[in-house]
Structure formats: structure tokens, C-alpha cells
Design a protein around this motif. Structure first.
Motif, PDB file in Angstrom:
ATOM      1  N   TYR A   1       0.823  -1.214   0.000  1.00  0.00           N
ATOM      2  CA  TYR A   1       0.000   0.000   0.000  1.00  0.00           C
ATOM      3  C   TYR A   1       0.859   1.266   0.000  1.00  0.00           C
ATOM      4  CZ  TYR A   1      -4.425  -2.392   1.100  1.00  0.00           C
ATOM      5  OH  TYR A   1      -5.548  -3.167   1.048  1.00  0.00           O
ATOM      6  N   ALA A   2       2.117   1.123   0.338  1.00  0.00           N
ATOM      7  CA  ALA A   2       2.966   2.304   0.553  1.00  0.00           C
ATOM      8  C   ALA A   2       3.445   2.916  -0.761  1.00  0.00           C
ATOM      9  CB  ALA A   2       4.179   1.902   1.400  1.00  0.00           C
ATOM     10  N   ASP A   3       3.735   4.209  -0.699  1.00  0.00           N
ATOM     11  CA  ASP A   3       4.365   4.868  -1.846  1.00  0.00           C
ATOM     12  C   ASP A   3       5.812   4.409  -1.971  1.00  0.00           C
ATOM     13  OD1 ASP A   3       2.108   6.571  -2.409  1.00  0.00           O
ATOM     14  OD2 ASP A   3       2.624   7.634  -0.562  1.00  0.00           O
ATOM     15  N   ARG A   4       6.444   4.224  -0.832  1.00  0.00           N
ATOM     16  CA  ARG A   4       7.831   3.752  -0.810  1.00  0.00           C
ATOM     17  C   ARG A   4       7.966   2.698   0.274  1.00  0.00           C
ATOM     18  NH1 ARG A   4      12.157   7.841   0.492  1.00  0.00           N
ATOM     19  NH2 ARG A   4      10.525   9.244   1.237  1.00  0.00           N
ATOM     20  N   ILE A   5       8.804   1.725   0.006  1.00  0.00           N
ATOM     21  CA  ILE A   5       9.109   0.703   1.019  1.00  0.00           C
ATOM     22  C   ILE A   5      10.604   0.761   1.270  1.00  0.00           C
ATOM     23  CG2 ILE A   5       9.021  -1.751   1.607  1.00  0.00           C
ATOM     24  CD1 ILE A   5       6.841  -2.060  -0.549  1.00  0.00           C
ATOM     25  N   ILE A   6      10.988   0.929   2.527  1.00  0.00           N
ATOM     26  CA  ILE A   6      12.422   0.904   2.818  1.00  0.00           C
ATOM     27  C   ILE A   6      12.753  -0.361   3.609  1.00  0.00           C
ATOM     28  CG2 ILE A   6      12.636   3.420   2.766  1.00  0.00           C
ATOM     29  CD1 ILE A   6      12.916   3.312   5.819  1.00  0.00           C
ATOM     30  N   PHE A   7      13.941  -0.830   3.399  1.00  0.00           N
ATOM     31  CA  PHE A   7      14.391  -2.064   4.042  1.00  0.00           C
ATOM     32  C   PHE A   7      15.538  -1.741   4.982  1.00  0.00           C
ATOM     33  CE2 PHE A   7      12.971  -2.937  -0.197  1.00  0.00           C
ATOM     34  CZ  PHE A   7      12.040  -3.937  -0.006  1.00  0.00           C
ATOM     35  N   LEU A   8      15.409  -2.229   6.187  1.00  0.00           N
ATOM     36  CA  LEU A   8      16.494  -2.074   7.158  1.00  0.00           C
ATOM     37  C   LEU A   8      17.164  -3.425   7.374  1.00  0.00           C
ATOM     38  CD1 LEU A   8      14.851   0.090   9.978  1.00  0.00           C
ATOM     39  CD2 LEU A   8      16.716   0.802   8.498  1.00  0.00           C
ATOM     40  N   ARG A   9      18.469  -3.372   7.503  1.00  0.00           N
ATOM     41  CA  ARG A   9      19.189  -4.580   7.934  1.00  0.00           C
ATOM     42  C   ARG A   9      20.325  -4.108   8.818  1.00  0.00           C
ATOM     43  NH1 ARG A   9      21.705  -7.478   3.249  1.00  0.00           N
ATOM     44  NH2 ARG A   9      19.620  -8.205   2.731  1.00  0.00           N
TER      45      ARG A   9
END
Lengths: 245, 214
Positions: free
Chosen positions: A212-220
Motif C-alpha cells: 500500500y505504501a508509496d515507498r518501502i524501505i528495508f532495514l538490515r
């Protein structure tokens, strides 16, 4: 849209403990969230997702770097001002519902307004509007236990957006819900930017909700390692996108 | 499923001409399996040879008339056996993503994690695009007609599989991080190609800079 991000992380580091026991939750995070933008934050357990939300909501302070809400550096705010920020500008929705069981639905939603000094009558009016937003305006005076899990989460969202807050931070808000209720809750969250210009930062493990998001960020390991947006679909999977149409 | 089973299934509703079978096959499979009419007749000939379908007598008498085919008792039995056979992944299918990850792990943890990241990003971008489209259709009050059910089911299957692939990539990432497998530090590591496809994306730092609103 304005040029100023509603939420901004600048070289943010957060660590816990000291010396050999020091553990880094975030390592040099840079992120800008526009007004009315929906951002999903994903990553494995312990990657720093919740810490990122805690910092955005002034529930914790960064070890280094700056967190800004509407251009204001949270480090420059007094504790009193930070509390006011949480009541007025930044709403928080947790996985656990955190409703006060002895208050009715509308009283729960009124709570942050009343804590902020708004008179009861006016607070009730604004709270009813928020209950209308989440589709529960017919059940104002029932108690939390009378509602399903999904409905309780919608009340929590009403409480988090009441008073035209500009940022909603949602930490696994569907974690305790079944699929149908979870879909409704995320659908509701995704409509907030269009209806009120609220920016939403959603921490989730679920791809279906992140989509649903405009942007998806990934954390590691405390760092943003990548991000995706609907407009970034690479050419090599365009044929598959075509099939999905 | 092969074309053979598809044709048997369609013929169980009654006799059909070759071209009818072609169009019905394509509609039933949601538009993802275009058939050459020559393939249809070749398959029908084999089914006829094996006694699973027969040419209708009236059509067989005149050379100019279109041939019509029907299911035989043996064909009905073969179709019944196909319906009741549950597909199992034994041995495991040679899935492209799975095999790529297995090969990537052989090049060290960091390379494998980079492959996880690039594929996850691509799959999520795809899901986002689909979600955006669905919400736009809902907002515009567009409801797909009933006869597009097959296409909808194909779409659902692709979305669910993308979600399953994403879950599997999450598991890969967790296991890689937990395994403590060292990254390869010998000369071969410097010669390997970092994942460019399927995403061929700029680095996160560059894109974050691009995305950042001053």
C-alpha cells in the motif's frame, strides 16, 4: 505538498549500552518523508524498525544525528514540548491496542485532546469526527471490550489521528488481527494521506500491507539497505506486471 | 497440465471443433496460454490415436466439413484420473529464484544478501504497482466483469506467488544472517558480478539522495 519533509532523519545513530556491550540499533540512517506520503518499513527482527519509529515519535533520543518533525529538530525541544508534539503532531498506533478499558470508544479518542487542554465538549466533537473517519461513529459509547480486535485497532487509529496530526506512526498495527480485519485497517491507514494529508510510516513484516505504501524501505542491521516504489518496477519484470493487469 | 488435459476437459462438456477448442482453451486459461490451432489438431490426432477422443461420424463422412470431436469412454476415464491426481512437488521443481539463491550462497554471504535484496525490491515494486492499480480501479468504481474470472484468478495466483517468494527471501535472509557464513575473500570474489538484473538499480544511498525532499 511543501518542500519541507514532515519527518526527516539525518545521519541518525542509535545505540544501547556502552563499551563492549554497546549495541547499535540504527547506523547512520537518512530518510525524508513528505507530507501525505505512506512509507513502509520492513526488515528482519531486530533490524531497528521499531527504534526508528520510537525516535520519530520522540519516545527515544538519537545517540547521534538529528530527527526533525516539520523542520523542528526534536533535540531542541524540552520534554514538555516533546510530549505536546506527541499529542498534537505525531500519532502512534501499536500492535497492542492500548485502549483504556474503563473509557468508552469516544472517550479514548478524546483523551489526547483533553490532555492537551481542549474542553470536553469541543474534544468530543473532534473525536466524533475521527470516529466517523474510521467508520465507527454509530458506536461511540461502547467500551473497548465490546469491539472486535479490528474495530479496536480502528479506534486506536482514530485516537492517533484526532486533532489533525501530521504524522501517523504505525508499529505492526495488524499483528494481532485476522486477515480480513488487517486488510481493513491498512486500507484505512492508506486513505489518510488523501483525506487529511497525514503522512504514514508503517512498520510491517507483510508484503501485502507494505504494498500500500508509496515507498518501502528495508532495514538490515540498523541501516537502510534498499527501497522500492511502484514507479521503480524494473524493465525485466514489466512483462509480469503486464500479466497482472 | 498439458494441452492434452485441457482439451479433454473442454470436450467433457460436449463435442467441439478444433477452432472452438483453441478459443475456449485460451479463455479458460485466463489469456496466459495462447494456442496455435495447429497444436490443437496435432493433440487431437494423438488423443484420437490413443482412443481418448473420436471424430463425430457426420463430420468424418465429408472432407470439406469441419471436423468435430467428442470424448470417448476411455477419454472420460483419463480425464477423471487427471482431476483426482494431486500435483506434488516431488522432486522439488527447478525454480529459477530458488536455484539462483543457492548459486548465490556459493559466492558468499554478502553476495547472497545482495541477491535477496535486489529480488525482494523488484517483487515488492511489482506488488506496489498492482496495489496502486487496484485502488485506482476501486476509486473509479470499476468492477471487472464476471467473464474475467479466469484472468482475475491468474492475477491472484501471481500476486500470492510473489508474496510467497518474498516470504522465502525473508527466510533466506534470516538464515544467512544467523549462519554467520563468512563472505568469500579470495580472488574469485572480486571477479563475481554483483546482481544487476533483474533490478539494475542505483545504490540505496544514491536513490535515497534522489528521493530526499530538501
Amino acid at each position: 505538498m511543501t518542500d519541507t519533509p514532515i519527518l526527516q532523519f539525518v545521519d541518525v545513530v542509535k545505540s544501547f549500552g556502552a563499551g563492549v556491550a554497546e549495541v547499535y540499533a540504527l547506523r547512520g540512517v537518512n530518510l525524508a518523508v513528505d507530507p501525505g506520503e505512506v512509507i513502509a518499513v520492513m526488515g528482519p527482527s531486530g533490524c531497528g524498525k521499531s527504534t526508528l519509529l520510537h525516535l520519530a515519535g520522540a519516545l527515544e533520543t538519537p545517540s547521534a544525528g538529528r530527527v526533525l518533525v516539520a523542520g523542528d529538530d526534536l533535540a531542541g525541544l524540552t520534554l514538555h514540548q516533546q510530549a505536546a508534539l506527541r499529542r498534537r503532531d505525531v500519532g502512534y498506533v501499536f500492535q497492542r491496542l492500548n485502549l483504556v478499558p474503563s473509557l468508552t470508544a469516544v472517550e479514548n479518542v478524546m483523551l489526547p485532546l483533553e490532555l492537551d487542554g481542549v474542553a470536553s465538549r469541543a474534544a468530543r466533537g473532534v473525536a466524533i469526527e475521527a470516529m466517523h473517519t474510521v467508520g465507527l461513529e454509530q458506536q461511540l459509547d461502547r467500551y473497548p471490550d465490546d469491539f472486535s480486535g479490528g474495530q479496536q485497532q480502528r479506534i486506536a487509529i482514530a485516537r492517533a489521528i484526532v486533532g489533525e496530526r501530521r504524522v501517523l506512526l504505525a508499529d505492526e498495527p495488524t499483528g494481532s488481527l485476522d486477515t480480513a480485519n488487517a486488510d481493513q485497517v491498512v486500507e484505512l491507514l492508506a486513505t489518510l494521506p488523501e483525506r487529511f494529508g497525514t503522512a504514514v510510516v508503517l512498520v510491517t513484516h507483510e508484503p501485502r500491507f507494505a504494498s500500500y505504501a508509496d515507498r518501502i524501505i528495508f532495514l538490515r542491521d540498523g541501516s537502510i539497505i534498499d527501497e522500492s516504489s511502484a514507479s521503480d518496477v524494473p524493465p525485466s519484470i514489466e512483462p509480469l506486471v503486464g500479466m497482472l493487469r | 497440465m498439458a494441452v492434452r488435459e485441457g482439451l479433454l476437459s473442454l470436450l467433457s462438456d460436449g463435442p467441439r471443433y478444433g477452432y472452438q477448442l483453441k478459443t475456449q482453451f485460451e479463455a479458460a486459461t485466463g489469456g496466459i496460454w495462447p494456442l496455435n490451432v495447429g497444436q490443437v489438431y496435432t493433440t487431437l490426432d494423438r488423443l484420437n490415436r490413443d482412443g481418448l477422443v473420436g471424430e463425430l461420424a457426420a463430420a468424418a463422412e465429408t472432407e470439406t466439413a469441419q471436423k468435430s470431436y467428442e470424448l470417448t469412454a476411455a477419454g472420460r476415464e483419463a480425464l477423471g484420473a487427471w482431476w483426482s491426481t494431486v500435483p506434488v512437488d516431488e522432486p522439488p521443481p527447478r525454480d529459477e529464484l530458488m536455484l539462483k539463491m543457492l548459486m548465490a550462497i556459493d559466492h558468499g554471504r554478502d553476495h547472497a544478501l545482495a541477491v535477496v535484496t535486489s529480488h525482494r525490491t523488484a517483487l515488492l515494486g511489482l506488488l506496489q504497482a498492482r496495489r496502486r492499480e487496484a485502488r485506482q480501479q476501486t476509486a473509479a468504481g470499476v468492477t471487472p466483469p464476471h467473464d474475467l474470472l479466469a484472468a482475475q484468478l491468474v492475477h491472484d495466483a501471481l500476486v500470492v506467488r510473489a508474496e510467497a517468494d518474498l516470504r522465502w527471501l525473508d527466510l533466506c535472509e534470516s538464515r544467512l544472517l544467523a549462519s554467520g557464513q563468512p563472505d568469500r575473500t579470495d580472488g574469485a570474489a572480486s571477479e563475481r558480478s554483483e546482481p544487476a538484473g533483474p533490478t539494475a538499480r542505483p545504490t540505496p544511498a544514491r536513490r535515497l539522495t534522489r528521493k530526499a525532499r530538501r
